[in-house]
Design a protein around this motif. Structure first.
Motif, mmCIF file in Angstrom:
data_model
loop_
_atom_site.group_PDB
_atom_site.id
_atom_site.type_symbol
_atom_site.label_atom_id
_atom_site.label_comp_id
_atom_site.label_asym_id
_atom_site.label_seq_id
_atom_site.Cartn_x
_atom_site.Cartn_y
_atom_site.Cartn_z
ATOM 1 N N UNK A 149 1.019 -1.175 -0.048
ATOM 2 C CA UNK A 149 0.120 0.017 0.080
ATOM 3 C C UNK A 149 0.873 1.439 0.029
ATOM 4 N N UNK A 150 0.515 2.388 -0.891
ATOM 5 C CA UNK A 150 1.402 3.453 -0.867
ATOM 6 C C UNK A 150 1.303 4.080 0.068
ATOM 7 N N UNK A 151 2.353 4.900 0.346
ATOM 8 C CA UNK A 151 2.317 5.955 1.601
ATOM 9 C C UNK A 151 1.503 7.123 1.071
ATOM 10 N N UNK A 152 0.796 7.818 2.084
ATOM 11 C CA UNK A 152 0.266 8.971 1.796
ATOM 12 C C UNK A 152 1.063 10.141 1.430
ATOM 13 N N UNK A 153 0.825 10.975 0.277
ATOM 14 C CA UNK A 153 1.341 11.954 -0.133
ATOM 15 C C UNK A 153 0.183 13.242 -0.427
ATOM 16 N N UNK A 154 0.517 14.377 0.076
ATOM 17 C CA UNK A 154 -0.311 15.431 0.044
ATOM 18 C C UNK A 154 -0.054 16.677 -0.744
ATOM 19 N N UNK A 155 -0.763 17.060 -1.622
ATOM 20 C CA UNK A 155 -0.352 18.338 -2.430
ATOM 21 C C UNK A 155 -1.231 19.509 -2.485
ATOM 22 N N UNK A 156 -0.977 20.507 -3.048
ATOM 23 C CA UNK A 156 -2.019 21.684 -3.103
ATOM 24 C C UNK A 156 -1.860 22.125 -4.926
ATOM 25 N N UNK A 157 -3.138 22.416 -5.289
ATOM 26 C CA UNK A 157 -3.103 22.910 -6.656
ATOM 27 C C UNK A 157 -3.482 24.219 -6.512
ATOM 28 N N UNK A 158 -2.750 25.192 -7.019
ATOM 29 C CA UNK A 158 -2.778 26.754 -6.998
ATOM 30 C C UNK A 158 -3.246 27.197 -8.151
ATOM 31 N N UNK A 159 -4.416 28.085 -7.848
ATOM 32 C CA UNK A 159 -5.243 28.654 -8.986
ATOM 33 C C UNK A 159 -4.768 30.145 -8.875
ATOM 34 N N UNK A 160 -5.332 31.157 -9.885
ATOM 35 C CA UNK A 160 -4.852 32.365 -9.976
ATOM 36 C C UNK A 160 -5.067 33.110 -8.736
ATOM 37 N N UNK A 161 -6.275 32.930 -8.048
ATOM 38 C CA UNK A 161 -6.570 33.768 -7.096
ATOM 39 C C UNK A 161 -5.628 33.619 -5.691
ATOM 40 N N UNK A 162 -4.867 32.258 -5.779
ATOM 41 C CA UNK A 162 -4.119 31.745 -4.731
ATOM 42 C C UNK A 162 -2.662 32.035 -4.634
ATOM 43 N N UNK A 163 -2.029 33.077 -5.441
ATOM 44 C CA UNK A 163 -0.727 32.717 -5.392
ATOM 45 C C UNK A 163 0.095 33.867 -4.555
ATOM 46 N N UNK A 164 -0.819 34.869 -4.377
ATOM 47 C CA UNK A 164 0.022 36.138 -3.691
ATOM 48 C C UNK A 164 1.538 36.365 -3.969
ATOM 49 N N UNK A 165 2.269 36.514 -2.948
ATOM 50 C CA UNK A 165 3.594 36.487 -2.979
ATOM 51 C C UNK A 165 3.850 35.085 -3.130
ATOM 52 N N UNK A 166 4.330 34.874 -4.325
ATOM 53 C CA UNK A 166 4.384 33.299 -4.823
ATOM 54 C C UNK A 166 5.516 32.552 -4.268
ATOM 55 N N UNK A 167 6.688 33.242 -3.799
ATOM 56 C CA UNK A 167 8.071 32.681 -3.247
ATOM 57 C C UNK A 167 7.605 32.292 -1.771
ATOM 58 N N UNK A 168 6.964 33.475 -1.375
ATOM 59 C CA UNK A 168 6.525 32.992 0.155
ATOM 60 C C UNK A 168 5.477 32.077 0.175
ATOM 61 N N UNK A 169 4.427 31.886 -0.418
ATOM 62 C CA UNK A 169 3.411 31.067 -0.611
ATOM 63 C C UNK A 169 4.079 29.642 -0.895
ATOM 64 N N UNK A 170 4.904 29.453 -1.807
ATOM 65 C CA UNK A 170 5.751 28.249 -1.966
ATOM 66 C C UNK A 170 6.557 27.722 -0.582
ATOM 67 N N UNK A 171 7.228 28.577 0.085
ATOM 68 C CA UNK A 171 7.819 28.170 1.153
ATOM 69 C C UNK A 171 6.845 27.782 2.352
ATOM 70 N N UNK A 172 5.675 28.461 2.519
ATOM 71 C CA UNK A 172 4.699 28.256 3.622
ATOM 72 C C UNK A 172 4.214 26.617 3.164
ATOM 73 N N UNK A 173 3.876 26.502 1.833
ATOM 74 C CA UNK A 173 3.407 25.250 1.614
ATOM 75 C C UNK A 173 4.201 24.146 2.057
ATOM 76 N N UNK A 174 5.507 24.297 1.705
ATOM 77 C CA UNK A 174 6.646 23.105 2.033
ATOM 78 C C UNK A 174 6.563 23.216 3.635
ATOM 79 N N UNK A 175 6.430 24.319 4.263
ATOM 80 C CA UNK A 175 6.781 24.029 5.720
ATOM 81 C C UNK A 175 5.531 23.490 6.240
#
Length: 308
Positions: free
Chosen positions: A1-27
Motif C-alpha cells: 500500500x502506497x504511503x500518503x502524499x499530499x499536494x496543493x493545486x494553486x489557482x490564479x487567486x491563490x498565489x499572492x507573494x508566490x515565493x513566500x506561498x511556496x515556502x509556506x506550503x513546504x513548511x
C-alpha cells in the motif's frame, strides 16, 4: 500500500507573494505543489520554476496540462528545464483539456474526445523519444514521473497503461448547464472507475499511485450541518444530493481533523487513493489534518517517496 502524499493545486487567486506561498506550503508538510493549465491563470511552468527557486524538498507538478495547448518538443523543453532547475522534483501531469471556451479564446480548434485522446497518446510517444535525447536533459530518467488526469473510461484506460500516477477529479460537465458547471461522482461511481483502472493496468496495478483531487475541505465540529450546506451547492446532478452523499464522497472532506483523517485512511483502503491533492483555498484546512493522517497511518511526517 502506497504511503500518503499530499499536494496543493494553486489557482490564479491563490498565489499572492508566490515565493513566500511556496515556502509556506513546504513548511506545512505538503509533498507536492501543483499548478493547473487554464487561460486566465498564471503560466504553470513559470509558477513551478519560481517555486523551485524558493523551496528545497516539495515536488512540483502540473495538474494538469492541456495537451492540446502544447507541441511535444516545446513541452519536453519546458519540463526538462523545470526538472533541472528543481534538481529532479517535477511531476508531469497531462490531460485532454475540457474547457471548450478556452480553446476558442486561444484560437485552437476544438476536437472531439476520440481525437484529443489519440493526440494525447501520440504526445506520450513523442515525449518518450524527446526526453531520451533532450538537451537540457531532465534529471529524472528516462523522464519525470507522469500523471494522467481524466474521468472518462477511455482516458482512464490510457492512464492505466501509460502513467505512473492516475489522477481522479470526479467531475462531469452538467448536462444543459453552462460550461464549467460540474457534477461530482458518488462513491459507487468512483469505485467503478478505480476498478476499471486496475483491470486495465493488469500487472502494473500494484505500481500505480492513485491521486484524488479534493474539491472542498472543511474542518468543523458539526459535520452534518456543513455537509447539508454543501449538498445544497452540489445537488442536481445525482451524485451529491444529500448530506449523507457529501460525507461519503472522497472528493469532499468534512468533519474534525480526526474524522477527516479516518476518512482518508478508509478511502485509501477502499479506492487506493494515497495521493491527496486539494485546491489552494483548502490548504490551511488540510494542513490541520496531515499530521493526524501521518500519525494514524504510522508514517513519518515530511517528504513523500520518490516516484519512479
Amino acid at each position: 500500500m502506497n504511503r500518503f502524499r499530499f499536494g496543493v493545486n494553486f489557482r490564479a487567486a491563490d498565489i499572492g507573494d508566490w515565493a513566500e506561498e511556496s515556502r509556506r506550503t513546504e513548511a506545512m508538510g505538503y509533498d507536492t505543489l501543483a499548478a493547473p493549465d487554464h487561460l486566465g491563470h498564471p503560466s504553470p511552468f513559470g509558477m513551478l520554476a519560481a517555486a523551485a527557486a524558493s523551496t528545497e524538498r516539495v515536488r512540483l507538478g502540473t495538474l494538469v496540462l492541456n495537451n492540446e495547448f502544447w507541441n511535444p518538443a516545446l513541452l519536453a523543453r519546458e519540463a526538462a528545464t523545470v526538472d533541472r532547475l528543481s534538481h529532479g522534483r517535477l511531476e508531469l501531469g497531462l490531460g485532454l483539456g475540457h474547457m471548450k471556451a478556452e480553446f476558442e479564446a486561444a484560437g485552437i480548434p476544438w476536437r472531439g474526445h476520440a481525437e484529443r485522446l489519440a493526440a494525447l497518446e501520440a504526445s506520450l510517444d513523442a515525449l518518450d523519444t524527446l526526453f531520451a535525447g533532450q538537451e537540457p536533459a531532465p534529471v529524472q530518467r528516462p523522464r519525470p514521473p507522469l500523471l494522467i488526469g481524466g474521468h472518462g473510461p477511455t482516458t482512464l484506460r490510457l492512464a492505466a497503461r501509460r502513467a505512473d500516477i492516475v489522477g481522479f477529479g470526479g467531475l462531469t460537465q452538467r448536462r444543459g448547464a453552462r460550461m464549467g458547471v460540474f457534477d461530482i461522482d458518488g462513491p459507487e461511481e468512483v469505485l467503478r472507475r478505480v476498478d476499471l483502472v486496475r483491470e486495465e493496468a493488469g500487472a502494473r496495478a500494484a505500481d500505480l499511485e492513485l491521486n484524488v483531487l479534493v474539491q472542498s475541505v472543511v474542518v468543523t465540529g458539526d459535520a452534518e450541518k456543513e455537509a447539508a450546506r454543501l449538498a445544497e451547492r452540489y445537488a442536481g446532478g445525482g451524485g451529491l444530493d444529500t448530506a449523507a452523499d457529501v460525507m461519503a464522497s472522497p472528493f469532499v472532506l468534512v468533519g474534525t481533523a480526526d474524522e477527516i483523517a479516518a476518512e482518508l485512511l478508509a478511502a485509501r483502503e477502499r479506492y487506493g487513493f494515497s495521493y491527496i491533492t486539494v485546491h489552494g483555498e483548502s490548504r490551511e484546512e488540510m494542513a490541520r489534518v496531515i499530521p493526524r493522517v501521518r500519525e494514524l497511518a504510522g508514517e513519518w511526517a515530511g517528504g513523500g517517496p520518490a516516484v519512479s
